[in-house]
Design a protein around this motif. Structure first.
Motif, PDB file in Angstrom:
ATOM      1  N   THR A 138      15.063  57.361 -12.053  1.00 21.42           N
ATOM      2  CA  THR A 138      13.896  57.920 -11.366  1.00 21.42           C
ATOM      3  C   THR A 138      13.400  57.063 -10.208  1.00 21.42           C
ATOM      4  OG1 THR A 138      13.186  58.947 -13.429  1.00 21.42           O
ATOM      5  CG2 THR A 138      11.526  58.739 -11.703  1.00 21.42           C
ATOM      6  N   LEU A 139      13.366  55.738 -10.419  1.00 19.58           N
ATOM      7  CA  LEU A 139      12.698  54.868  -9.454  1.00 19.58           C
ATOM      8  C   LEU A 139      13.298  54.937  -8.043  1.00 19.58           C
ATOM      9  CD1 LEU A 139      11.148  51.450 -10.162  1.00 19.58           C
ATOM     10  CD2 LEU A 139      12.490  51.743  -8.087  1.00 19.58           C
ATOM     11  N   PRO A 140      14.628  54.867  -7.862  1.00 19.22           N
ATOM     12  CA  PRO A 140      15.154  54.916  -6.480  1.00 19.22           C
ATOM     13  C   PRO A 140      14.736  56.178  -5.732  1.00 19.22           C
ATOM     14  CG  PRO A 140      16.843  54.167  -7.998  1.00 19.22           C
ATOM     15  CD  PRO A 140      15.715  54.644  -8.835  1.00 19.22           C
ATOM     16  N   GLY A 141      14.745  57.335  -6.440  1.00 21.26           N
ATOM     17  CA  GLY A 141      14.359  58.579  -5.781  1.00 21.26           C
ATOM     18  C   GLY A 141      12.884  58.580  -5.386  1.00 21.26           C
ATOM     19  N   LYS A 142      12.023  58.111  -6.274  1.00 20.98           N
ATOM     20  CA  LYS A 142      10.598  58.052  -5.975  1.00 20.98           C
ATOM     21  C   LYS A 142      10.327  57.060  -4.832  1.00 20.98           C
ATOM     22  CE  LYS A 142       8.639  59.416 -10.437  1.00 20.98           C
ATOM     23  NZ  LYS A 142       7.830  60.532  -9.892  1.00 20.98           N
ATOM     24  N   TRP A 143      11.076  55.964  -4.828  1.00 20.94           N
ATOM     25  CA  TRP A 143      10.920  54.957  -3.773  1.00 20.94           C
ATOM     26  C   TRP A 143      11.254  55.564  -2.415  1.00 20.94           C
ATOM     27  CZ3 TRP A 143       9.223  49.955  -4.608  1.00 20.94           C
ATOM     28  CH2 TRP A 143       9.327  49.048  -3.540  1.00 20.94           C
ATOM     29  N   SER A 144      12.328  56.338  -2.395  1.00 21.35           N
ATOM     30  CA  SER A 144      12.746  56.974  -1.146  1.00 21.35           C
ATOM     31  C   SER A 144      11.762  58.060  -0.725  1.00 21.35           C
ATOM     32  CB  SER A 144      14.143  57.571  -1.328  1.00 21.35           C
ATOM     33  OG  SER A 144      14.555  58.229  -0.166  1.00 21.35           O
ATOM     34  N   GLU A 145      11.302  58.865  -1.703  1.00 23.66           N
ATOM     35  CA  GLU A 145      10.350  59.940  -1.390  1.00 23.66           C
ATOM     36  C   GLU A 145       9.043  59.384  -0.828  1.00 23.66           C
ATOM     37  OE1 GLU A 145       9.761  62.185  -4.913  1.00 23.66           O
ATOM     38  OE2 GLU A 145      11.841  62.877  -5.020  1.00 23.66           O
ATOM     39  N   ALA A 146       8.659  58.194  -1.263  1.00 16.86           N
ATOM     40  CA  ALA A 146       7.423  57.572  -0.774  1.00 16.86           C
ATOM     41  C   ALA A 146       7.609  56.914   0.585  1.00 16.86           C
ATOM     42  CB  ALA A 146       6.927  56.544  -1.780  1.00 16.86           C
ATOM     43  N   ARG A 147       8.832  56.999   1.135  1.00 17.21           N
ATOM     44  CA  ARG A 147       9.162  56.421   2.445  1.00 17.21           C
ATOM     45  C   ARG A 147       8.907  54.915   2.475  1.00 17.21           C
ATOM     46  NH1 ARG A 147      10.100  60.563   5.929  1.00 17.21           N
ATOM     47  NH2 ARG A 147       9.196  62.603   5.411  1.00 17.21           N
ATOM     48  N   LEU A 148       9.223  54.250   1.372  1.00 19.14           N
ATOM     49  CA  LEU A 148       9.120  52.797   1.319  1.00 19.14           C
ATOM     50  C   LEU A 148      10.390  52.172   1.872  1.00 19.14           C
ATOM     51  CD1 LEU A 148       7.524  52.465  -2.234  1.00 19.14           C
ATOM     52  CD2 LEU A 148       6.402  52.002  -0.044  1.00 19.14           C
ATOM     53  N   PRO A 149      10.283  50.964   2.419  1.00 19.31           N
ATOM     54  CA  PRO A 149      11.465  50.341   3.040  1.00 19.31           C
ATOM     55  C   PRO A 149      12.553  50.058   2.005  1.00 19.31           C
ATOM     56  CG  PRO A 149       9.637  48.779   2.874  1.00 19.31           C
ATOM     57  CD  PRO A 149       9.080  50.121   2.539  1.00 19.31           C
ATOM     58  N   PRO A 150      13.826  50.308   2.341  1.00 16.38           N
ATOM     59  CA  PRO A 150      14.924  50.027   1.404  1.00 16.38           C
ATOM     60  C   PRO A 150      14.952  48.542   1.041  1.00 16.38           C
ATOM     61  CG  PRO A 150      15.678  51.314   3.290  1.00 16.38           C
ATOM     62  CD  PRO A 150      14.288  50.849   3.619  1.00 16.38           C
ATOM     63  N   LEU A 151      15.414  48.254  -0.179  1.00 15.86           N
ATOM     64  CA  LEU A 151      15.475  46.881  -0.654  1.00 15.86           C
ATOM     65  C   LEU A 151      16.916  46.410  -0.731  1.00 15.86           C
ATOM     66  CD1 LEU A 151      12.924  47.082  -3.630  1.00 15.86           C
ATOM     67  CD2 LEU A 151      12.522  46.095  -1.365  1.00 15.86           C
ATOM     68  N   PRO A 152      17.159  45.106  -0.491  1.00 16.66           N
ATOM     69  CA  PRO A 152      18.496  44.548  -0.725  1.00 16.66           C
ATOM     70  C   PRO A 152      18.876  44.731  -2.204  1.00 16.66           C
ATOM     71  CG  PRO A 152      17.102  42.992   0.453  1.00 16.66           C
ATOM     72  CD  PRO A 152      16.220  44.087  -0.007  1.00 16.66           C
ATOM     73  N   PRO A 153      20.174  44.779  -2.519  1.00 14.45           N
ATOM     74  CA  PRO A 153      20.612  45.032  -3.910  1.00 14.45           C
ATOM     75  C   PRO A 153      19.984  44.097  -4.935  1.00 14.45           C
ATOM     76  CG  PRO A 153      22.473  45.155  -2.411  1.00 14.45           C
ATOM     77  CD  PRO A 153      21.310  44.691  -1.603  1.00 14.45           C
ATOM     78  N   GLU A 154      19.885  42.786  -4.608  1.00 15.40           N
ATOM     79  CA  GLU A 154      19.345  41.844  -5.590  1.00 15.40           C
ATOM     80  C   GLU A 154      17.848  42.098  -5.837  1.00 15.40           C
ATOM     81  OE1 GLU A 154      19.277  39.908  -1.502  1.00 15.40           O
ATOM     82  OE2 GLU A 154      20.717  41.014  -2.747  1.00 15.40           O
ATOM     83  N   GLN A 155      17.106  42.467  -4.786  1.00 17.70           N
ATOM     84  CA  GLN A 155      15.687  42.775  -4.958  1.00 17.70           C
ATOM     85  C   GLN A 155      15.489  44.095  -5.703  1.00 17.70           C
ATOM     86  OE1 GLN A 155      13.236  42.534  -1.453  1.00 17.70           O
ATOM     87  NE2 GLN A 155      14.135  40.585  -0.772  1.00 17.70           N
ATOM     88  N   GLU A 156      16.363  45.051  -5.440  1.00 15.16           N
ATOM     89  CA  GLU A 156      16.272  46.335  -6.146  1.00 15.16           C
ATOM     90  C   GLU A 156      16.529  46.152  -7.645  1.00 15.16           C
ATOM     91  OE1 GLU A 156      18.137  50.868  -6.027  1.00 15.16           O
ATOM     92  OE2 GLU A 156      18.860  49.335  -4.648  1.00 15.16           O
ATOM     93  N   GLU A 157      17.488  45.291  -7.979  1.00 13.52           N
ATOM     94  CA  GLU A 157      17.776  45.036  -9.392  1.00 13.52           C
ATOM     95  C   GLU A 157      16.584  44.378 -10.077  1.00 13.52           C
ATOM     96  OE1 GLU A 157      19.776  45.185 -12.896  1.00 13.52           O
ATOM     97  OE2 GLU A 157      20.385  46.064 -10.976  1.00 13.52           O
ATOM     98  N   GLY A 158      15.950  43.425  -9.395  1.00 12.90           N
ATOM     99  CA  GLY A 158      14.763  42.784  -9.950  1.00 12.90           C
ATOM    100  C   GLY A 158      13.613  43.763 -10.120  1.00 12.90           C
ATOM    101  N   LEU A 159      13.483  44.682  -9.148  1.00 11.70           N
ATOM    102  CA  LEU A 159      12.426  45.696  -9.225  1.00 11.70           C
ATOM    103  C   LEU A 159      12.650  46.614 -10.428  1.00 11.70           C
ATOM    104  CD1 LEU A 159       9.964  47.061  -7.823  1.00 11.70           C
ATOM    105  CD2 LEU A 159      11.621  48.536  -6.649  1.00 11.70           C
TER     106      LEU A 159
END
Length: 533
Positions: free
Chosen positions: A442-463
């Motif tokens: 769910t989180l990646p889709g919601k992140w994209s829908e909110a027009r938030l800046p993309p995260l590097p892979p390591e930061q996305e994993e931590g998130l």
């Protein structure tokens, strides 16, 4: 002194069938008080230590993995030993076994409080679990042997209320002790409680043993069952980390299956088995055991996420989150004795079916919790859950212990507690895996829908890892407040999506458990014990 009452009805109070007693000794309700005080240490410890873990790790400079072992070592020792501990009570007497458990539990608690390293804490937590395993089945064995049939359900209801009260007090007491004293006090508190329990038990408890109690001990059976339980529970605990399809997980599950099969073969061939397989010819006993597994699966697995919801989504302190759970435990405390009285009058079947339906409704209600859900609405769902669980805790316990022969009351008590431990571990692992999967989906889709800046892979994993616990990581310096709030909203909504799905699944399991409850019935309570003092 030995009084043989094996041929007389167990449920004839006030006659020669009752154990002879002088003054306080052997009094049923005083026995309940003494037993409840000892059991309270174990149930209190199950929740109070969770609050102290962060302080322990910080003070002893230990890792998160060490913290997991502080909890898992205790749970493993408890789950692996319960049935064996029940047989020890049947063989050597429940009074003696209970006293050893209290002394050992209190002593290991004191040593943990004096520990200067995390390895010592973990080692004595394992010992604590072993001694705790001696207490629970012996307590049920003592209640089964002491109370006449028409009062046993009420006794188990009060016993369940004590467990509910001590479980509720754990997070609150733990938070207060850690905040205002130190983490060591969480363990030291068991020492005076243990001393008081020992004094009461020496004065009050009578050692009930029937004439046909087991006279030998099945050591090969102990090894096989302990190995099987260890591999099963360990695989369940580690599966979220390893993955359910991982080779190591499958290997432990395969070893558990082989060991269980070998145990069944062994028990069918030995004269005095550790776990008499003939007990499972009783459909109500088997149904009660399955019911305990399913109830614990839904309850412990679902409620696991509530503390993260309260603390990380609502921002409550550990003490505040414990107070918000009081409607759940308060209703259980009040409803457990009432459930015992109801089950005595109408039998366990209808109350158990109805209570699991109510539990399912509460689980479905909890799946609707949102970021802005108020205290009143949360309290209503928690109270409804407590109302559903109370009859199950009482009724399923009575079904399992009451439908077992008196000489196997300890084993039946261990079986009931082991079913609860396995169900709780399985529920936490399976529902946890379901939740993690939903958050990651769910989180990646919601992140994209909110027009938030993309995260590097390591930061996305931590998130993603933080979102699994409902934690919104701090926004980078310079991030506009509106963007930071949006990030927090996305994380919390993803967590709630996963938690909601987990509660829906828990509700489905509760409805299935209602079907299993149709096969239960009250125990016959057979014959009275021969009492050895």
């Amino acid at each position: 002194m030995t009084t043989d009452t094996a041929s007389a009805p167990f449920d004839a109070p006030g006659t020669d069938t009752e154990p002879p007693r002088t003054g306080l000794r052997g009094h049923p309700w005083l026995t309940l008080i003494a037993v409840a005080l000892g059991v309270m240490m174990v149930t209190l410890d199950g929740t109070i230590v969770a609050v102290a873990n962060p302080a322990i790790l910080d003070d002893l400079d230990a890792s998160f993995a060490d913290g997991q072992w502080i909890t898992n070592g205790y749970l493993l020792a408890l789950a692996v030993s319960l049935i064996t501990a029940g047989r020890l009570g049947d063989r050597f007497g429940h009074r003696r076994t209970f006293l050893v458990g209290i002394v050992g539990f209190a002593a290991t608690s004191g040593v943990i409080g004096l520990s200067e390293g995390v390895s010592m804490v973990i080692a004595f937590r394992v010992l604590q679990g072993l001694f705790g395993a001696l207490l629970m089945p012996a307590a049920l064995g003592l209640l089964r042997a002491t109370f006449p049939a028409e009062k046993l359900n009420m006794a188990i209801g009060v016993w369940g209320a004590v467990i509910g009260a001590s479980t509720a007090a754990g997070p609150i007491a733990g938070g207060l002790l850690v905040e205002h004293v130190n983490w060591e006090s969480v363990f030291f508190v068991n020492v005076p409680v243990g001393l008081l329990a020992v004094a009461l038990c020496l004065v009050i408890l009578v050692d009930h043993r029937v004439e046909n109690a087991p006279r030998s001990f099945d050591l090969p059976g102990v090894v096989l069952l302990s190995g099987a339980m260890f591999c099963l529970v360990w695989a369940i605990i580690k599966a979220p980390e390893w993955g359910w399809g991982d080779t190591t997980t499958l290997l432990f599950l395969a070893i558990a299956a082989i060991a269980f099969a070998a145990f069944v073969v062994r028990e069918g061939r030995t004269g005095e088995p550790l776990l008499p397989l003939g007990m499972f010819r009783s459909v109500p006993l088997s149904a009660g055991t399955v019911l305990m597994v399913l109830m614990a699966f839904g309850f412990m697995g679902g409620i696991f996420f509530v503390t993260f919801y309260l603390q990380n989504v609502h921002g409550m302190s550990p003490v505040d989150s414990g107070l918000h759970l009081l409607p759940l435990t308060a209703v259980m405390i009040v409803a457990s004795p009432l459930a015992g009285a109801l089950i005595t009058k109408v039998g366990p079947r209808l109350p158990l079916v109805g209570s699991m339906v109510v539990t399912g409704v509460a689980m479905f209600g909890l799946s609707t919790l949102e970021r802005d859900t108020g205290t009143v609405e949360m309290s209503l769902w928690f109270a409804l859950l407590g109302l559903g669980l109370a009859p199950v805790m009482v009724g399923a316990t009575e079904v399992v212990v009451g439908n077992a022969p008196l000489e196997h009351a300890g084993v039946a008590g261990g079986l009931q507690q082991a079913a609860m431990q396995v169900g709780g571990s399985l529920g936490t692992a399976v529902l946890g895996a379901v939740m993690v999967s939903r958050v990651h989906e769910t989180l990646p889709g919601k992140w994209s829908e909110a027009r938030l800046p993309p995260l590097p892979p390591e930061q996305e994993e931590g998130l993603l890892e933080a979102a699994e616990l409902g934690i919104a990581p701090p926004a980078p310096r310079g991030t506009p407040e509106q963007v930071a709030d949006t990030m927090t909203t996305v994380v919390h909504e993803s967590f709630l999506s996963g938690m909601g799905l987990a509660f829906v699944l828990a509700g489905v399991v509760a409805v299935l458990a209602a079907g299993v409850a149709l096969f239960t019935k009250g125990g016959q309570h057979g014959t009275g014990p021969s009492v050895h003092i």
